[in-house]
Design an enzyme around this catalytic site. Structure first.
Site, short mmCIF file in Angstrom:
data_model
loop_
_atom_site.label_atom_id
_atom_site.label_comp_id
_atom_site.label_asym_id
_atom_site.label_seq_id
_atom_site.Cartn_x
_atom_site.Cartn_y
_atom_site.Cartn_z
N ASN A 1 41.12 49.83 34.70
CA ASN A 1 39.83 49.23 34.37
C ASN A 1 40.03 47.98 33.52
OD1 ASN A 1 36.76 49.35 33.89
ND2 ASN A 1 37.57 49.31 31.80
N GLU A 2 39.58 46.86 34.02
CA GLU A 2 39.49 45.59 33.28
C GLU A 2 40.79 45.23 32.56
OE1 GLU A 2 35.92 45.38 30.95
OE2 GLU A 2 34.64 45.59 32.71
#
Length: 612
Positions: free
Chosen positions: A304-305
């Site tokens: 994630n990110e």
């Protein structure tokens, strides 16, 4: 490149670097091999200037610039969303300027968020202010006898959630049971909004005990994963398998964490063990739930990110190694399983992701504060999953609980209709503990539903969108603010019911509490109706209708959480409100018309059910 274009690129670099969206310094914006947009038109109206232009083939979006003189300097218009402030298409309504002041506008195409083409030929306009002759007017025409194709509902594909181990939590927040209410929130978005999948972080975190080293030997235990995934499937949903964060016993630096629950964000200390973990988890899911089920219906998303240092403590090169190792491990179980990414913040790293030699079966990314950009020129025929999206990336921002946020959701869903595979609102429930558990009922949480599962205006917006029929109808708008402020979506059901959904909204966060200059008088005429009479029901979401946060402000008596009497009052009011009593409308020569005022922000939904 002219000095004006250099100034525009520098302004965009400052804007992209100042919000912290992508952990990069300003000055990294490169020229895009795209032409300038043609046909820019700037139209001044009450409280705004609306811009429209011809689309540029290959552009994923457009950066709107403004100057106080024709020679510049041209600076990007910042409407306060705090992320990538480009828009996927026109029209765009600028409500950030001063009334009666002339501005010169120019629009630049983007091939990525860090690659900008030249500015268009400028157009000049000024916003006006109110007069004594009433509200500015917008006309909406709906052709009920014309088929515009199947209605696409992007909200049905996916919703975000707090980490799924929260489903098992037996604690309370505000006196409400966390796990039970989060489970019920997911059930509601499935049953009432039609949402099919849920995406959450941290399936590999230590609270589910997936990976442990015991007596020097690694051991796997998927029983915790089974508990939460079984719960999700029992609700009629499917999980997105976001492969994050790093188990402590596998982390190269367990001290690097994110969130209150301390998800570990470091690379693995042993890459072979990471690949083994992913491969064994994937094989376990296939064995438990069936190969056809997993191959056809599940997505495997890597991390994630990682383009934010808060979520990845390693280098970019280490992340791409993580992606490659993960993709190979998933595909080793079955080549037909779908793995992708980069699950990036602010539409970052898309071009880097697509340059991988390892499999990329779908593209996923995030944005906040603007409608999602059009990534089809980059992704080709790959599915596009916006696995996080919302009005702001700031947890605890009051805007999350507002009608402004609700209208924003509709604008994004309408914009992405037929061009994305998923647009996931972040998140379903205010039972959310990334930065600590909620301190009060209305605290600016990301949820569509509050603690206590009261519906926020955002939830009602999607509820009204869900009422649209399966056949989209063409809509034409005209007047002051048409298509830039006031938008409409209309559809017909199999029984002849016609539903018209309208909203009046700006992207300008400074106007989140409303602006009388942007209120509009709306006339809706519907033609091509086969029946002579229709039952009209008219729902509204605004400052006084379908707005639980506004009600709580009036009855809270300074409390953070309701007492039993206040909970009862809130539950009594927790319903879609009608702006007028239901009534019968005649359709003369197949036509009927309605007129009403539509504040900004506000949503109206008119449902016309044919009378026997």
């Amino acid at each position: 490149m002219t000095s004006v274009e250099e100034q525009a690129r520098a302004g965009w670099a400052r804007l992209m670097g100042s919000g912290g969206a992508q952990d990069r310094a300003p000055g990294q914006i490169v020229p895009a091999d795209l032409p300038a947009p043609n046909g820019l038109v700037a139209t001044g109206g009450r409280g705004h200037v609306t811009l429209s232009w011809e689309p540029v083939p290959g552009a994923i979006g457009y950066a709107v610039h403004r100057a106080t003189a024709s020679s510049g300097p041209y600076e990007p218009v910042d409407h306060g969303g705090g992320d990538v402030l480009a828009v996927p298409h026109g029209p765009y309504a600028d409500t950030t300027g001063e009334p009666f002041r002339q501005y010169w506008y120019a629009v630049a195409p983007l091939s990525t968020v860090t690659s900008m083409g030249p500015l268009s030929v400028p157009a000049v306009a000024a916003a006006s202010a109110g007069a004594a002759d009433g509200l500015a007017e917008v006309a909406v025409h709906v052709a009920a006898d014309v088929d515009a194709g199947p209605l696409h509902r992007p909200w049905r594909a996916m919703v975000g959630s707090e980490h799924l181990s929260h489903l098992l939590c037996e604690d309370t927040t505000g006196g409400r049971p966390i796990g039970a209410e989060l489970t019920e929130a997911l059930r509601r978005v499935r049953d009432e909004l039609g949402v099919q999948q849920v995406r959450a972080h941290a399936i590999l975190c230590d609270d589910l005990g997936v990976y442990k080293v015991v007596d020097g030997r690694p051991r796997l235990d998927f029983s915790g994963v089974d508990r939460v995934y079984d719960t999700v499937l029992e609700l009629g949903m499917r999980p997105v398998v976001e492969l994050s964060f790093m188990p402590r016993d596998l982390a190269s630096d367990p001290s690097r964490t994110v969130f209150a629950y301390e998800g570990i964000i470091s690379p693995p200390r042993d890459w072979e063990q990471w690949s083994w973990l992913v491969r064994e988890l994937t094989a376990h899911l296939v064995e438990r739930y069936g190969l056809d089920e997993i191959r056809d219906n599940w997505w495997f998303e890597v991390w994630n990110e990682a383009n934010l240092s808060v979520f990845w403590s390693g280098t970019p090169e280490e992340f791409w190694r993580l992606y490659d190792e993960t993709a190979r491990a998933v595909k080793a179980v079955d080549p037909g399983l779908r793995v992708g990414g980069p699950a990036s913040a602010a539409v970052g790293w898309i071009d880097d992701q697509l340059a991988r030699t390892s499999p990329v079966d779908f593209v996923s990314t995030h944005t906040y504060g603007s409608p999602p950009l059009d990534l089809r020129p980059l992704a080709g025929d790959r599915p596009l999953l916006w696995t996080e999206w919302g009005v702001t990336a700031t947890h605890g921002s009051e805007v999350n609980d507002t009608v402004f946020a609700a209208a924003f959701l509709l604008r994004g869903m309408r914009s992405t209709s037929r061009r994305v595979d998923a647009l996931a609102p972040w998140v379903a429930s205010d039972h959310f503990e990334e930065l600590g558990r909620p301190p009060r009922l209305t605290h600016g949480g990301f949820g569509l539903l509050t603690v206590g599962n009261l519906a926020k205006p955002k939830y009602w917006a999607l509820t009204l969108a869900q009422r649209l029929g399966d056949t989209e109808l063409p809509v034409a708008l005209s007047g002051d603010g048409a298509a830039g402020l006031v938008e409409a979506w209309a559809a017909r059901s199999g029984d002849g019911t016609v539903t018209v959904l309208l909203w009046n909204a700006t992207l300008d966060h400074a106007k989140a509490d409303g602006d009388p200059e942007l209120d509009r008088a709306v006339t809706v005429d519907v033609t091509g109706l086969p029946s002579a009479a229709y039952r009209l029901t008219h729902w509204r979401v605004d400052a006084t209708h379908s707005n639980i946060a506004a009600l709580w402000r009036t009855i809270s008596e300074g409390r953070d959480w309701p007492d039993e009497r206040q909970w009862a009052a809130l539950r009594e009011a927790d319903r879609l409100a009608e702006v007028e009593p239901s009534r019968v409308l005649e359709a003369r020569n197949g036509t009927t018309a309605l007129a009403f005022d539509l504040p900004m922000p506000a949503i109206s939904c008119m449902e016309l059910v044919p009378m026997p």
